[in-house]
Design an enzyme around this catalytic site. Sequence first.
Site, PDB file in Angstrom:
ATOM      1  N   ASP A  37      -8.418 -11.147   4.361  1.00  0.00           N
ATOM      2  CA  ASP A  37      -8.524 -10.640   5.882  1.00  0.00           C
ATOM      3  C   ASP A  37      -9.685 -11.602   6.744  1.00  0.00           C
ATOM      4  OD1 ASP A  37      -8.265  -7.159   4.677  1.00  0.00           O
ATOM      5  OD2 ASP A  37      -6.760  -8.269   6.145  1.00  0.00           O
ATOM      6  N   ASP A 179      -0.177  -2.405   6.997  1.00  0.00           N
ATOM      7  CA  ASP A 179      -1.617  -2.528   6.588  1.00  0.00           C
ATOM      8  C   ASP A 179      -2.699  -1.795   7.415  1.00  0.00           C
ATOM      9  OD1 ASP A 179      -3.772  -5.541   6.899  1.00  0.00           O
ATOM     10  OD2 ASP A 179      -4.025  -3.709   5.881  1.00  0.00           O
TER      11      ASP A 179
END
Length: 228
Positions: A37, A179
């Site tokens: 991320d 997600d």
Amino acid sequence: MSRPIQIAPSVLPADFSKLGDEVAALEAAGVDLIQWDVMDGQFVPNLTFGPDVIASARPHASVPFEAHLMVHTPDVMAERYVEAGCSRLIVHAEACAHLHRTLAHIGELGAAPAVALNPATPPSAVQHVLDLVDLVLVMTVDPGFGGQSYLTSMEPKIAAVRAMIDAAGLADAVDLEVDGGIGPDTIAGAAAAGANVLVAGSALYRDRDGLDHAVADLRARAEEARRA
Ligand code: DX5
């Protein structure tokens, strides 16, 4: 829906002081790929890591790495993430004025281009680039932090993206990823709506029976939901 169920951990909850050991442990637990991320403190109100950190962990696992670029200008450093060992780069439709050009650029770098949608962004934003990507990511939280609650309201949108991919004849070629807030209580809803790649962060690390159990449990729940 013919692409297999895949479990992709987010390393955001991992111990950053030993990322090499952490990715090796995730691989040993049976994950299919690992998501990094990347946050720039602008596109999202948080700052994480860049390509050098990802490159430092690369030799410690052989599963594919994808970079989820929560940044305003993904083109600027795309090549660095590919050099760091990421075989897929996910850019946000909201961050790209020239999405078609950005995705083509990532392909030219030798990586798989992919596109992400924030919760408020409609599926139509990616309708005209489905032939350029190998994955569409539907965010089930507003990006920027781990540990947030899953937005059940995204399930009709997941189903709409699934229908769009199937109608374009791309069910064999394009994955549908979700997600944010994915865990034992939410993964079935996302898989039943049409997602086949499930990103999980905090749910993996808070499982008292450990990573191996967490990965196997999430995979079993997703596959069962898909069969139903
Ligand atoms: C949030 C990130 C997610 C997050 C997932 O912006 O894109 O990958 O780390 O973490 P959980 O599963 O805890 O919501």
